[in-house]
Scaffold this active site. Structure first.
Site, PDB file in Angstrom:
ATOM      1  N   ASP A  16      13.267  20.839  13.989  1.00  0.00           N
ATOM      2  CA  ASP A  16      12.599  20.020  13.168  1.00  0.00           C
ATOM      3  C   ASP A  16      10.615  21.133  13.286  1.00  0.00           C
ATOM      4  OD1 ASP A  16      12.276  19.739  16.019  1.00  0.00           O
ATOM      5  OD2 ASP A  16      10.918  17.634  15.382  1.00  0.00           O
ATOM      6  N   GLY A 170       5.923  19.715  23.699  1.00  0.00           N
ATOM      7  CA  GLY A 170       4.608  18.698  23.214  1.00  0.00           C
ATOM      8  C   GLY A 170       3.649  19.628  24.179  1.00  0.00           C
ATOM      9  N   GLU A 200       4.780  27.498  30.416  1.00  0.00           N
ATOM     10  CA  GLU A 200       4.285  27.717  28.732  1.00  0.00           C
ATOM     11  C   GLU A 200       2.816  27.419  28.843  1.00  0.00           C
ATOM     12  OE1 GLU A 200       4.676  26.969  24.269  1.00  0.00           O
ATOM     13  OE2 GLU A 200       5.315  26.123  25.345  1.00  0.00           O
ATOM     14  N   ASP A 278      11.850  30.054  18.961  1.00  0.00           N
ATOM     15  CA  ASP A 278      11.458  28.858  18.934  1.00  0.00           C
ATOM     16  C   ASP A 278      11.778  27.811  17.830  1.00  0.00           C
ATOM     17  OD1 ASP A 278      10.054  26.669  20.436  1.00  0.00           O
ATOM     18  OD2 ASP A 278       8.655  28.162  20.366  1.00  0.00           O
TER      19      ASP A 278
END
Length: 333
Positions: A16, A170, A200, A278
């Site tokens: 996505d 997220g 991250e 990614d």
């Protein structure tokens, strides 16, 4: 810098986050969906990184227009199909495509289980034509909270034999991993592998939690591991894989420059780290760029780049027999 005698893998690739700008335009036109621009070049700055974003959250907003045009399940099937085509066209032999069914379903209130089924269908359809190996990883989008993630998990579990692993992605700072421990307990009971976005946006403690409490055998990004020598030792000793995404880490301002990226130090420390894309469409790159441009800029030697390629195969969520078959297939050309 890519060894063509070895399988080329992309283990951290968001389905996505790889919706083509052309497809966004086409689906918007089909479904009469408003966009910020209607020409490819004027749309591009809204859906692709043109300059580094100030944070992970602002980077992720670039993905929103891609899912905004997923007005029905056929649209989901199409982007899944095109993701496989893009993998094949990039010369990748094996990819693990990860997706968040809640995120894809949200804008047009699609059935979550239906989205999972559509993604599986689109991938399977493409594999009739394209000779690549694909596995699917389900994502729980922590940004939407625990209840949404439970719905997401339920939808994925309906097709558990077609899903290889579970991921948590997220807003890492706003929604820490401990909120999702019950979800991952269930996933492990199912027999799924676990990979988690950690270290991250948040620090090394996020990585520790992902490993110790969520059961992660791989970590997405993991750059903050460099801040904790004990964690570095643990990752190397226990062969916890790090899915490195060099360009992404610069574009999210997680790392200030490629020269400061810790991947080289990870490899020197004996940590199994690999090169991955990614969100290719959002970043405007493909895997070859990570090997030929980003990795050398991050200070990796040719031998280290080759080791990262080998690590990708070592870390892949497949059996040793499947790994051997992939090596044989590539070596025979």
């Amino acid at each position: 810098m890519i060894d063509t005698q070895l399988p080329l893998t992309d283990l951290h690739r968001h389905l996505d986050g790889n919706i083509r700008p052309e497809t966004i335009l086409d689906l918007a036109q089909q479904h009469n969906i408003a966009l910020p621009a209607y020409e490819l070049e004027t749309l591009r700055p809204h859906v692709q990184i043109t300059k580094n974003e100030p944070s992970l959250v602002s980077f992720l907003q670039k993905l929103d227009w891609g899912v905004a045009v997923l007005a029905d399940l056929d649209a989901c099937r199409r982007v899944a199909y095109e993701n496989v085509v893009d993998v094949a066209n990039a010369g990748i032999d094996y990819a693990e495509l990860r997706f968040s069914p809640y995120y894809m379903a949200m804008k047009h209130q699609l059935p979550i289980e239906g989205v999972v089924e559509a993604i599986i269908d689109g991938v399977q359809s493409a594999l009739h034509t394209y000779d690549v190996e694909i596995r699917l990883i389900g994502i729980l989008s922590r940004t939407f909270g625990e209840n949404a993630c439970q719905q997401e998990l339920n939808g994925l579990l309906k097709h558990q034999d077609k899903i290889t692993a579970l991921d948590l992605a997220g807003d890492e700072l706003g929604f820490p991993g401990h909120l999702f421990q019950p979800h991952f307990n269930r996933a492990r009971d199912t027999g799924w592998k676990i990979t988690v976005h950690a270290g991250e946006a948040a620090g090394a403690e996020s990585i520790w939690h992902a490993i110790k409490e969520l059961g992660a055998s791989r970590i997405g990004h993991g750059v903050k591991a460099i801040e904790d020598p004990r964690l570095m030792d643990y990752l190397a000793e226990h062969q916890i894989g790090i899915e490195s995404c060099l360009t992404s880490n610069i574009q999210t301002s997680t790392i200030a420059s490629l020269a400061q990226h810790p991947l080289k130090k990870f490899l020197e420390h004996g940590i199994i780290a690999s090169l991955n894309t990614d969100d290719p469409a959002v970043e405007g790159i493909e895997l070859k760029h990570e090997y030929t441009v980003a990795a050398p800029a991050a200070g990796l030697t040719a031998a280290q780049i080759r080791q990262a390629q080998i690590n990708g195969l070592t870390m892949a969520f497949i059996s040793q027999a499947e790994r051997d078959a992939l090596i044989k297939k590539v070596s025979l050309g």
